[in-house]
Design a protein around this motif. Structure first.
Motif, PDB file in Angstrom:
ATOM      1  N   MET A 244      -6.059  -2.370  -8.144  1.00  0.00           N
ATOM      2  CA  MET A 244      -4.964  -1.522  -7.711  1.00  0.00           C
ATOM      3  C   MET A 244      -5.212  -1.066  -6.275  1.00  0.00           C
ATOM      4  O   MET A 244      -6.333  -0.765  -5.893  1.00  0.00           O
ATOM      5  N   ILE A 245      -4.148  -1.063  -5.496  1.00  0.00           N
ATOM      6  CA  ILE A 245      -4.242  -0.562  -4.129  1.00  0.00           C
ATOM      7  C   ILE A 245      -3.179   0.500  -3.922  1.00  0.00           C
ATOM      8  O   ILE A 245      -2.207   0.589  -4.658  1.00  0.00           O
ATOM      9  N   THR A 246      -3.401   1.278  -2.872  1.00  0.00           N
ATOM     10  CA  THR A 246      -2.425   2.264  -2.436  1.00  0.00           C
ATOM     11  C   THR A 246      -2.037   1.903  -1.014  1.00  0.00           C
ATOM     12  O   THR A 246      -2.904   1.679  -0.168  1.00  0.00           O
ATOM     13  N   VAL A 247      -0.741   1.829  -0.768  1.00  0.00           N
ATOM     14  CA  VAL A 247      -0.240   1.486   0.558  1.00  0.00           C
ATOM     15  C   VAL A 247       0.710   2.590   0.993  1.00  0.00           C
ATOM     16  O   VAL A 247       1.659   2.912   0.286  1.00  0.00           O
ATOM     17  N   THR A 248       0.420   3.190   2.141  1.00  0.00           N
ATOM     18  CA  THR A 248       1.302   4.203   2.705  1.00  0.00           C
ATOM     19  C   THR A 248       1.655   3.800   4.128  1.00  0.00           C
ATOM     20  O   THR A 248       0.876   3.130   4.804  1.00  0.00           O
ATOM     21  N   SER A 249       2.840   4.211   4.561  1.00  0.00           N
ATOM     22  CA  SER A 249       3.221   3.902   5.934  1.00  0.00           C
ATOM     23  C   SER A 249       3.888   5.108   6.558  1.00  0.00           C
ATOM     24  O   SER A 249       4.455   5.951   5.871  1.00  0.00           O
ATOM     25  N   ARG A 250       3.773   5.178   7.889  1.00  0.00           N
ATOM     26  CA  ARG A 250       4.403   6.253   8.634  1.00  0.00           C
ATOM     27  C   ARG A 250       4.644   5.778  10.058  1.00  0.00           C
ATOM     28  O   ARG A 250       3.874   4.973  10.595  1.00  0.00           O
ATOM     29  N   GLU A 251       5.729   6.268  10.639  1.00  0.00           N
ATOM     30  CA  GLU A 251       5.996   5.975  12.045  1.00  0.00           C
ATOM     31  C   GLU A 251       5.061   6.824  12.878  1.00  0.00           C
ATOM     32  O   GLU A 251       4.854   8.004  12.591  1.00  0.00           O
ATOM     33  N   THR A 252       4.499   6.231  13.926  1.00  0.00           N
ATOM     34  CA  THR A 252       3.525   6.952  14.736  1.00  0.00           C
ATOM     35  C   THR A 252       4.144   7.644  15.938  1.00  0.00           C
ATOM     36  O   THR A 252       3.470   8.397  16.619  1.00  0.00           O
ATOM     37  N   GLY A 253       5.402   7.356  16.215  1.00  0.00           N
ATOM     38  CA  GLY A 253       6.066   8.021  17.327  1.00  0.00           C
ATOM     39  C   GLY A 253       5.929   7.293  18.646  1.00  0.00           C
ATOM     40  O   GLY A 253       6.461   7.713  19.643  1.00  0.00           O
ATOM     41  N   HIS A 254       5.215   6.199  18.693  1.00  0.00           N
ATOM     42  CA  HIS A 254       5.111   5.431  19.940  1.00  0.00           C
ATOM     43  C   HIS A 254       5.527   3.974  19.719  1.00  0.00           C
ATOM     44  O   HIS A 254       4.921   3.046  20.221  1.00  0.00           O
ATOM     45  N   GLY A 255       6.586   3.807  18.927  1.00  0.00           N
ATOM     46  CA  GLY A 255       7.130   2.472  18.688  1.00  0.00           C
ATOM     47  C   GLY A 255       6.345   1.645  17.707  1.00  0.00           C
ATOM     48  O   GLY A 255       6.456   0.429  17.699  1.00  0.00           O
ATOM     49  N   ALA A 256       5.538   2.295  16.899  1.00  0.00           N
ATOM     50  CA  ALA A 256       4.707   1.568  15.947  1.00  0.00           C
ATOM     51  C   ALA A 256       4.797   2.224  14.566  1.00  0.00           C
ATOM     52  O   ALA A 256       5.190   3.375  14.430  1.00  0.00           O
ATOM     53  N   VAL A 257       4.424   1.440  13.585  1.00  0.00           N
ATOM     54  CA  VAL A 257       4.325   1.921  12.220  1.00  0.00           C
ATOM     55  C   VAL A 257       2.888   1.705  11.776  1.00  0.00           C
ATOM     56  O   VAL A 257       2.350   0.604  11.916  1.00  0.00           O
ATOM     57  N   GLU A 258       2.261   2.774  11.298  1.00  0.00           N
ATOM     58  CA  GLU A 258       0.901   2.643  10.765  1.00  0.00           C
ATOM     59  C   GLU A 258       0.987   2.462   9.262  1.00  0.00           C
ATOM     60  O   GLU A 258       1.664   3.225   8.567  1.00  0.00           O
ATOM     61  N   VAL A 259       0.327   1.434   8.773  1.00  0.00           N
ATOM     62  CA  VAL A 259       0.259   1.150   7.344  1.00  0.00           C
ATOM     63  C   VAL A 259      -1.199   1.304   6.928  1.00  0.00           C
ATOM     64  O   VAL A 259      -2.071   0.595   7.435  1.00  0.00           O
ATOM     65  N   ALA A 260      -1.464   2.266   6.049  1.00  0.00           N
ATOM     66  CA  ALA A 260      -2.822   2.516   5.572  1.00  0.00           C
ATOM     67  C   ALA A 260      -2.961   1.939   4.169  1.00  0.00           C
ATOM     68  O   ALA A 260      -2.099   2.133   3.313  1.00  0.00           O
ATOM     69  N   VAL A 261      -4.072   1.241   3.957  1.00  0.00           N
ATOM     70  CA  VAL A 261      -4.326   0.590   2.680  1.00  0.00           C
ATOM     71  C   VAL A 261      -5.625   1.138   2.116  1.00  0.00           C
ATOM     72  O   VAL A 261      -6.610   1.289   2.836  1.00  0.00           O
ATOM     73  N   ALA A 262      -5.634   1.408   0.813  1.00  0.00           N
ATOM     74  CA  ALA A 262      -6.846   1.852   0.124  1.00  0.00           C
ATOM     75  C   ALA A 262      -7.019   1.001  -1.122  1.00  0.00           C
ATOM     76  O   ALA A 262      -6.061   0.790  -1.868  1.00  0.00           O
ATOM     77  N   GLY A 263      -8.227   0.482  -1.321  1.00  0.00           N
ATOM     78  CA  GLY A 263      -8.512  -0.356  -2.483  1.00  0.00           C
ATOM     79  C   GLY A 263      -8.875  -1.761  -2.048  1.00  0.00           C
ATOM     80  O   GLY A 263      -9.054  -2.039  -0.865  1.00  0.00           O
ATOM     81  N   ASP A 264      -8.999  -2.644  -3.021  1.00  0.00           N
ATOM     82  CA  ASP A 264      -9.343  -4.036  -2.750  1.00  0.00           C
ATOM     83  C   ASP A 264      -8.077  -4.864  -2.590  1.00  0.00           C
ATOM     84  O   ASP A 264      -7.151  -4.755  -3.398  1.00  0.00           O
ATOM     85  N   VAL A 265      -8.042  -5.693  -1.554  1.00  0.00           N
ATOM     86  CA  VAL A 265      -6.894  -6.571  -1.321  1.00  0.00           C
ATOM     87  C   VAL A 265      -7.319  -7.977  -1.723  1.00  0.00           C
ATOM     88  O   VAL A 265      -8.122  -8.608  -1.052  1.00  0.00           O
ATOM     89  N   ASP A 266      -6.763  -8.422  -2.852  1.00  0.00           N
ATOM     90  CA  ASP A 266      -7.104  -9.743  -3.379  1.00  0.00           C
ATOM     91  C   ASP A 266      -5.825 -10.470  -3.776  1.00  0.00           C
ATOM     92  O   ASP A 266      -4.720 -10.013  -3.478  1.00  0.00           O
ATOM     93  N   ALA A 267      -5.966 -11.599  -4.450  1.00  0.00           N
ATOM     94  CA  ALA A 267      -4.808 -12.424  -4.807  1.00  0.00           C
ATOM     95  C   ALA A 267      -3.793 -11.655  -5.637  1.00  0.00           C
ATOM     96  O   ALA A 267      -2.598 -11.922  -5.556  1.00  0.00           O
ATOM     97  N   VAL A 268      -4.219 -10.691  -6.426  1.00  0.00           N
ATOM     98  CA  VAL A 268      -3.306  -9.920  -7.269  1.00  0.00           C
ATOM     99  C   VAL A 268      -2.669  -8.780  -6.478  1.00  0.00           C
ATOM    100  O   VAL A 268      -1.449  -8.616  -6.470  1.00  0.00           O
TER     101      VAL A 268
END
Length: 115
Positions: free
Chosen positions: A1-25
Protein backbone atom coordinates in the motif's frame (compact mmCIF):
# COMPACT_ATOMS: atom_id res chain seq x y z
CA UNK A 1 0.00 0.00 0.00
CA UNK A 2 1.18 3.50 -0.80
CA UNK A 3 -0.02 6.97 0.02
CA UNK A 4 0.10 9.62 -2.69
CA UNK A 5 -0.60 13.28 -1.99
CA UNK A 6 -0.25 16.26 -4.26
CA UNK A 7 -0.27 20.01 -3.86
CA UNK A 8 0.43 23.03 -6.02
CA UNK A 9 3.64 24.70 -4.94
CA UNK A 10 2.80 28.17 -6.20
CA UNK A 11 5.66 28.40 -8.70
CA UNK A 12 4.09 26.59 -11.64
CA UNK A 13 4.71 23.14 -10.26
CA UNK A 14 2.86 20.36 -8.52
CA UNK A 15 4.59 18.40 -5.78
CA UNK A 16 3.56 14.77 -5.51
CA UNK A 17 4.69 13.04 -2.30
CA UNK A 18 4.75 9.26 -2.14
CA UNK A 19 5.01 7.09 0.97
CA UNK A 20 5.43 3.31 0.90
CA UNK A 21 6.85 0.82 -1.57
CA UNK A 22 6.33 1.42 -5.29
CA UNK A 23 6.14 -1.93 -7.04
CA UNK A 24 4.18 -3.63 -9.83
CA UNK A 25 1.01 -3.60 -7.71
CA UNK A 26 1.15 -0.16 -6.09
CA UNK A 27 2.54 1.67 -9.13
CA UNK A 28 -0.99 1.68 -10.58
CA UNK A 29 -2.18 4.10 -7.88
CA UNK A 30 0.74 6.45 -8.52
CA UNK A 31 0.21 6.14 -12.28
CA UNK A 32 -3.39 7.40 -11.89
CA UNK A 33 -2.17 10.57 -10.17
CA UNK A 34 0.70 11.18 -12.60
CA UNK A 35 -1.47 10.49 -15.66
CA UNK A 36 -3.98 13.03 -14.41
CA UNK A 37 -1.25 15.64 -14.23
CA UNK A 38 0.27 14.69 -17.58
CA UNK A 39 -3.15 14.84 -19.27
CA UNK A 40 -4.16 18.14 -17.66
CA UNK A 41 -4.34 21.50 -19.39
CA UNK A 42 -1.04 23.09 -20.34
CA UNK A 43 2.50 22.11 -19.43
CA UNK A 44 3.20 21.26 -15.82
CA UNK A 45 6.33 20.61 -13.82
CA UNK A 46 5.88 17.64 -11.48
CA UNK A 47 8.19 17.44 -8.47
CA UNK A 48 8.05 13.86 -7.20
CA UNK A 49 9.06 13.62 -3.53
CA UNK A 50 10.33 10.10 -2.85
CA UNK A 51 11.67 10.69 0.67
CA UNK A 52 9.33 8.13 2.20
CA UNK A 53 9.64 5.46 -0.49
CA UNK A 54 11.55 2.49 0.91
CA UNK A 55 11.49 0.40 -2.26
CA UNK A 56 11.10 1.13 -5.96
CA UNK A 57 11.08 -1.74 -8.46
CA UNK A 58 11.42 -1.72 -12.23
CA UNK A 59 7.69 -1.07 -12.69
CA UNK A 60 8.07 2.11 -10.63
CA UNK A 61 11.20 3.13 -12.53
CA UNK A 62 9.43 2.53 -15.84
CA UNK A 63 6.55 4.72 -14.61
CA UNK A 64 8.99 7.58 -13.92
CA UNK A 65 10.42 7.40 -17.44
CA UNK A 66 6.96 7.11 -19.03
CA UNK A 67 5.68 10.09 -17.06
CA UNK A 68 8.71 12.21 -17.92
CA UNK A 69 8.25 11.45 -21.61
CA UNK A 70 4.56 12.36 -21.53
CA UNK A 71 5.17 15.59 -19.61
CA UNK A 72 8.06 16.62 -21.86
CA UNK A 73 5.91 16.06 -24.98
CA UNK A 74 3.52 18.70 -23.61
CA UNK A 75 6.25 21.17 -22.59
CA UNK A 76 6.36 20.03 -18.96
CA UNK A 77 8.97 18.27 -16.85
CA UNK A 78 9.45 15.71 -14.10
CA UNK A 79 11.97 16.05 -11.28
CA UNK A 80 12.68 13.56 -8.50
CA UNK A 81 13.11 15.22 -5.11
CA UNK A 82 14.77 13.79 -2.02
CA UNK A 83 14.83 10.12 -3.03
CA UNK A 84 15.53 7.68 -0.22
CA UNK A 85 18.86 5.83 -0.34
CA UNK A 86 17.39 2.63 -1.86
CA UNK A 87 15.54 4.62 -4.53
CA UNK A 88 18.61 6.69 -5.34
CA UNK A 89 20.64 3.48 -5.68
CA UNK A 90 18.17 1.99 -8.18
CA UNK A 91 17.97 5.24 -10.17
CA UNK A 92 21.76 5.18 -10.39
CA UNK A 93 21.99 1.51 -11.34
CA UNK A 94 19.47 1.97 -14.13
CA UNK A 95 21.01 5.27 -15.29
CA UNK A 96 17.74 7.12 -14.73
CA UNK A 97 19.57 9.73 -12.66
CA UNK A 98 21.30 10.78 -15.89
CA UNK A 99 17.95 11.43 -17.62
CA UNK A 100 15.84 12.97 -14.87
CA UNK A 101 16.74 15.81 -12.52
CA UNK A 102 17.34 14.24 -9.11
CA UNK A 103 17.80 16.62 -6.22
CA UNK A 104 18.00 16.77 -2.48
CA UNK A 105 19.14 13.21 -1.86
CA UNK A 106 21.39 12.69 1.12
CA UNK A 107 24.95 12.41 -0.20
CA UNK A 108 23.90 13.07 -3.80
CA UNK A 109 26.24 15.27 -5.78
CA UNK A 110 24.31 15.23 -9.05
CA UNK A 111 21.20 17.39 -9.40
CA UNK A 112 20.26 16.82 -12.99
CA UNK A 113 21.29 15.70 -16.45
CA UNK A 114 24.81 16.72 -17.34
CA UNK A 115 25.74 17.88 -13.84
Amino acid sequence: MITVTSRETGHGAVEVAVAGDVDAVTAAELRCVLDGLADGPGPVRVELDLTRVGFLDCAGARLLLRTEERLRARGGALAVLRPSAPVLRLLGLLGIDRHLPVGGAVGASRTGPGD
